[in-house]
Enzyme design. Structure first.
Site, PDB file in Angstrom:
ATOM      1  N   SER A  67      -0.245   4.374   4.581  1.00 36.13           N
ATOM      2  CA  SER A  67      -1.523   3.638   4.551  1.00 36.13           C
ATOM      3  C   SER A  67      -1.731   2.830   5.839  1.00 36.13           C
ATOM      4  O   SER A  67      -2.866   2.443   6.147  1.00 36.13           O
ATOM      5  CB  SER A  67      -1.590   2.716   3.322  1.00 36.13           C
ATOM      6  OG  SER A  67      -0.496   1.820   3.308  1.00 36.13           O
ATOM      7  N   GLY A  68      -0.658   2.564   6.556  1.00 33.35           N
ATOM      8  CA  GLY A  68      -0.791   1.819   7.821  1.00 33.35           C
ATOM      9  C   GLY A  68      -0.108   0.468   7.814  1.00 33.35           C
ATOM     10  O   GLY A  68      -0.338  -0.340   8.723  1.00 33.35           O
ATOM     11  N   LYS A  69       0.761   0.231   6.837  1.00 32.75           N
ATOM     12  CA  LYS A  69       1.436  -1.080   6.736  1.00 32.75           C
ATOM     13  C   LYS A  69       2.228  -1.421   8.004  1.00 32.75           C
ATOM     14  O   LYS A  69       2.080  -2.513   8.552  1.00 32.75           O
ATOM     15  CB  LYS A  69       2.390  -1.107   5.519  1.00 32.75           C
ATOM     16  CG  LYS A  69       1.738  -0.823   4.186  1.00 32.75           C
ATOM     17  CD  LYS A  69       2.733  -0.880   3.050  1.00 32.75           C
ATOM     18  CE  LYS A  69       3.843   0.148   3.111  1.00 32.75           C
ATOM     19  NZ  LYS A  69       3.404   1.567   2.998  1.00 32.75           N
ATOM     20  N   SER A  70       3.073  -0.488   8.425  1.00 27.95           N
ATOM     21  CA  SER A  70       3.938  -0.774   9.590  1.00 27.95           C
ATOM     22  C   SER A  70       3.091  -0.964  10.845  1.00 27.95           C
ATOM     23  O   SER A  70       3.394  -1.833  11.678  1.00 27.95           O
ATOM     24  CB  SER A  70       4.928   0.371   9.824  1.00 27.95           C
ATOM     25  OG  SER A  70       5.650   0.614   8.651  1.00 27.95           O
TER      26      SER A  70
ATOM     27  N   GLY B  19       0.848  -1.199   0.000  1.00 28.90           N
ATOM     28  CA  GLY B  19       0.000   0.000   0.000  1.00 28.90           C
ATOM     29  C   GLY B  19       0.876   1.240   0.000  1.00 28.90           C
ATOM     30  O   GLY B  19       2.099   1.163   0.147  1.00 28.90           O
ATOM     31  N   LEU B  20       0.206   2.367  -0.157  1.00 24.93           N
ATOM     32  CA  LEU B  20       0.919   3.653  -0.224  1.00 24.93           C
ATOM     33  C   LEU B  20       1.649   3.959   1.086  1.00 24.93           C
ATOM     34  O   LEU B  20       1.298   3.408   2.138  1.00 24.93           O
ATOM     35  CB  LEU B  20      -0.087   4.776  -0.489  1.00 24.93           C
ATOM     36  CG  LEU B  20      -0.787   4.791  -1.848  1.00 24.93           C
ATOM     37  CD1 LEU B  20      -1.869   5.871  -1.859  1.00 24.93           C
ATOM     38  CD2 LEU B  20       0.222   5.010  -2.981  1.00 24.93           C
ATOM     39  N   SER B  21       2.599   4.853   1.002  1.00 20.86           N
ATOM     40  CA  SER B  21       3.247   5.362   2.205  1.00 20.86           C
ATOM     41  C   SER B  21       2.166   6.012   3.079  1.00 20.86           C
ATOM     42  O   SER B  21       1.338   6.784   2.582  1.00 20.86           O
ATOM     43  CB  SER B  21       4.307   6.395   1.804  1.00 20.86           C
ATOM     44  OG  SER B  21       4.865   6.983   2.950  1.00 20.86           O
TER      45      SER B  21
ATOM     46  N   SER C 189       5.888  -1.799  -2.262  1.00 23.46           N
ATOM     47  CA  SER C 189       5.880  -2.781  -3.368  1.00 23.46           C
ATOM     48  C   SER C 189       4.871  -2.381  -4.448  1.00 23.46           C
ATOM     49  O   SER C 189       3.835  -3.026  -4.605  1.00 23.46           O
ATOM     50  CB  SER C 189       5.638  -4.204  -2.854  1.00 23.46           C
ATOM     51  OG  SER C 189       4.658  -4.279  -1.865  1.00 23.46           O
TER      52      SER C 189
HETATM   53  N1  LIG Z   1      10.270   8.409  -3.491  1.00 25.58           N
HETATM   54  C1  LIG Z   1       9.695   7.685  -2.495  1.00 25.58           C
HETATM   55  N2  LIG Z   1       8.564   6.993  -2.729  1.00 25.58           N
HETATM   56  C2  LIG Z   1       8.008   6.278  -1.735  1.00 25.58           C
HETATM   57  N3  LIG Z   1       8.489   6.200  -0.463  1.00 25.58           N
HETATM   58  C3  LIG Z   1       9.630   6.875  -0.189  1.00 25.58           C
HETATM   59  C4  LIG Z   1      10.262   7.657  -1.186  1.00 25.58           C
HETATM   60  N4  LIG Z   1      11.361   8.223  -0.619  1.00 25.58           N
HETATM   61  C5  LIG Z   1      11.407   7.817   0.655  1.00 25.58           C
HETATM   62  N5  LIG Z   1      10.378   7.016   0.920  1.00 25.58           N
HETATM   63  C6  LIG Z   1      10.199   6.334   2.223  1.00 25.58           C
HETATM   64  O1  LIG Z   1      10.578   4.990   1.983  1.00 25.58           O
HETATM   65  C7  LIG Z   1       9.575   4.091   2.404  1.00 25.58           C
HETATM   66  C8  LIG Z   1       9.213   3.089   1.293  1.00 25.58           C
HETATM   67  O2  LIG Z   1      10.207   2.138   1.140  1.00 25.58           O
HETATM   68  P1  LIG Z   1       9.861   0.748   0.455  1.00 25.58           P
HETATM   69  O3  LIG Z   1      11.115  -0.038   0.484  1.00 25.58           O
HETATM   70  O4  LIG Z   1       8.664   0.162   1.115  1.00 25.58           O
HETATM   71  O5  LIG Z   1       9.490   1.189  -1.045  1.00 25.58           O
HETATM   72  S1  LIG Z   1       9.340   0.295  -2.349  1.00 25.58           S
HETATM   73  O6  LIG Z   1       8.562  -0.929  -1.960  1.00 25.58           O
HETATM   74  O7  LIG Z   1      10.682  -0.076  -2.812  1.00 25.58           O
HETATM   75  O8  LIG Z   1       8.642   1.119  -3.325  1.00 25.58           O
HETATM   76  C9  LIG Z   1       8.354   4.886   2.732  1.00 25.58           C
HETATM   77  O9  LIG Z   1       7.960   4.379   3.986  1.00 25.58           O
HETATM   78  P2  LIG Z   1       6.441   4.002   4.349  1.00 25.58           P
HETATM   79  O10 LIG Z   1       5.825   5.328   4.637  1.00 25.58           O
HETATM   80  O11 LIG Z   1       6.586   3.154   5.579  1.00 25.58           O
HETATM   81  O12 LIG Z   1       5.794   3.273   3.219  1.00 25.58           O
HETATM   82  C10 LIG Z   1       8.808   6.332   2.790  1.00 25.58           C
HETATM   83  O13 LIG Z   1       8.936   6.724   4.123  1.00 25.58           O
HETATM   84  N1  LIG Z   2      -6.239   2.208  10.739  1.00 31.40           N
HETATM   85  C1  LIG Z   2      -5.703   3.390  10.992  1.00 31.40           C
HETATM   86  N2  LIG Z   2      -6.489   4.419  11.278  1.00 31.40           N
HETATM   87  C2  LIG Z   2      -5.972   5.636  11.527  1.00 31.40           C
HETATM   88  N3  LIG Z   2      -4.647   5.912  11.494  1.00 31.40           N
HETATM   89  C3  LIG Z   2      -3.820   4.921  11.210  1.00 31.40           C
HETATM   90  C4  LIG Z   2      -4.286   3.607  10.927  1.00 31.40           C
HETATM   91  N4  LIG Z   2      -3.200   2.835  10.645  1.00 31.40           N
HETATM   92  C5  LIG Z   2      -2.130   3.634  10.746  1.00 31.40           C
HETATM   93  N5  LIG Z   2      -2.493   4.882  11.099  1.00 31.40           N
HETATM   94  C6  LIG Z   2      -1.602   6.034  11.290  1.00 31.40           C
HETATM   95  O1  LIG Z   2      -1.181   6.418   9.988  1.00 31.40           O
HETATM   96  C7  LIG Z   2       0.186   6.785   9.993  1.00 31.40           C
HETATM   97  C8  LIG Z   2       0.949   5.938   8.982  1.00 31.40           C
HETATM   98  O2  LIG Z   2       0.974   4.606   9.449  1.00 31.40           O
HETATM   99  P1  LIG Z   2       2.185   3.634   9.101  1.00 31.40           P
HETATM  100  O3  LIG Z   2       1.871   2.336   9.740  1.00 31.40           O
HETATM  101  O4  LIG Z   2       3.486   4.293   9.448  1.00 31.40           O
HETATM  102  O5  LIG Z   2       2.031   3.531   7.511  1.00 31.40           O
HETATM  103  P2  LIG Z   2       3.028   2.958   6.420  1.00 31.40           P
HETATM  104  O6  LIG Z   2       3.910   1.957   7.090  1.00 31.40           O
HETATM  105  O7  LIG Z   2       2.130   2.348   5.390  1.00 31.40           O
HETATM  106  O8  LIG Z   2       3.779   4.151   5.918  1.00 31.40           O
HETATM  107  C9  LIG Z   2       0.679   6.632  11.421  1.00 31.40           C
HETATM  108  O9  LIG Z   2       0.649   7.891  12.035  1.00 31.40           O
HETATM  109  C10 LIG Z   2      -0.321   5.692  12.048  1.00 31.40           C
HETATM  110  O10 LIG Z   2      -0.469   5.934  13.421  1.00 31.40           O
END
Ligand SMILES: Nc1ncnc2c1ncn2[C@@H]1O[C@H](COP(=O)(O)OS(=O)(=O)O)[C@@H](OP(=O)(O)O)[C@H]1O
Ligand SMILES: Nc1ncnc2c1ncn2[C@@H]1O[C@H](COP(=O)(O)OP(=O)(O)O)[C@@H](O)[C@H]1O
Length: 223
Positions: free
Chosen positions: A41-44, A37-39, A111
């Site tokens: 979105s709540g994956k971690s 899912g998008l950055s 991904s």
């Molecule tokens: N250009 C760009 N696009 C998307 N995300 C970015 C970018 N630069 C840095 N970040 C940070 O890196 C995290 C995503 O890394 P990933 O290894 O999951 O990305 S990927 O699967 O290879 O696309 C992502 O973390 P999450 O927010 O946990 O998804 C971002 O914090």
């Molecule tokens: N189901 C949910 N409802 C509301 N907020 C959420 C939910 N899941 C995650 N969050 C919040 O959204 C933000 C991003 O979550 P995170 O798990 O870091 O996402 P990702 O790993 O996809 O980037 C964090 O501040 C987290 O507390």
């Protein structure tokens, strides 16, 4: 002797202790739960909820988080398309090793490309790759923006940010899709769309419990 990739004259070495023995020891079956899912979105968050809940049941799991793996194994990779693919390929291979160790491996990566996720699925025995799409709209992720990255991307200070100026290909078929829907009031509510069953859910721990029920029903929480 065989040739694999750029390696020549290599031979697979088997050990008498096999996956089944390790699974017996752990009283569980190794598999991969692939969160995409998008950055923001709540994956971690869901990955942690899953791991916590499994741990409390005495089940061994391990999280491979994109951000974290990019601090070590994948520190040489950027966010260009080829590097994202290589990031997914390597993590898919590592996840396969964890599953072979008998561990429930949870990956938490954007991904963004279908073909890369499919390639990781193909590495595992049928059923052992459980793809979970955290389907949260860009507007919601952007409003959360916990790391301030969307703001930087909108300002043009980060190029090629997923959802802004880089693609995200939603899964065509996945085991679970946790999605948001837009209510008449304008508020987002979390809805769950499952291949298995449908029910409302609200929190990351609710979503984790649904995935854990699936593991239970499909025999992954026993040897
Ligand atoms: N250009 C760009 N696009 C998307 N995300 C970015 C970018 N630069 C840095 N970040 C940070 O890196 C995290 C995503 O890394 P990933 O290894 O999951 O990305 S990927 O699967 O290879 O696309 C992502 O973390 P999450 O927010 O946990 O998804 C971002 O914090
Ligand atoms: N189901 C949910 N409802 C509301 N907020 C959420 C939910 N899941 C995650 N969050 C919040 O959204 C933000 C991003 O979550 P995170 O798990 O870091 O996402 P990702 O790993 O996809 O980037 C964090 O501040 C987290 O507390």
């Amino acid at each position: 002797m065989s040739n694999v990739g750029n390696s020549t004259n290599i031979l697979w070495h088997d050990c008498p202790i096999q996956k089944q023995d390790r699974q017996q020891l752990l009283q569980q079956k190794g598999c991969v739960i692939w969160l995409t899912g998008l950055s923001g979105s709540g994956k971690s968050t869901i990955a942690c909820a899953l791991s916590r809940s499994l741990h409390s049941r005495g089940k061994l799991s391990y999280i491979l988080d994109g951000d974290n793996i990019r601090h070590g194994l994948n520190h040489d990779l950027s966010f260009r398309a080829e590097d994202r693919s290589e990031n997914i390929r390597r993590i898919g291979e590592v996840a396969k090793l964890f599953a072979d160790a008998g561990v429930i491996c949870i990956t938490s990566l954007i991904s963004p490309y279908q073909k890369d996720r499919d390639a990781c699925r193909a590495l595992l025995p049928k059923g052992d790759f459980i793809e979970v799409f955290i389907d949260v709209p860009l507007q919601v992720c952007e409003a959360r923006d916990p790391k301030g990255l969307y703001k930087l991307a909108r300002a043009g200070k980060i190029k090629g940010f997923t959802g802004i100026d880089d693609p995200y290909e939603p899964p065509c078929s996945c085991e679970f899709r946790f999605s948001y829907s837009f209510q008449k009031t304008g508020a987002f509510i979390l809805q769950i769309v499952l291949q298995q069953k449908g029910s409302g859910c609200k929190s990351p721990s609710d979503m984790a419990e649904i995935v854990i029920s699936y593991l239970e029903e499909n025999g992954y929480l026993r040897a």
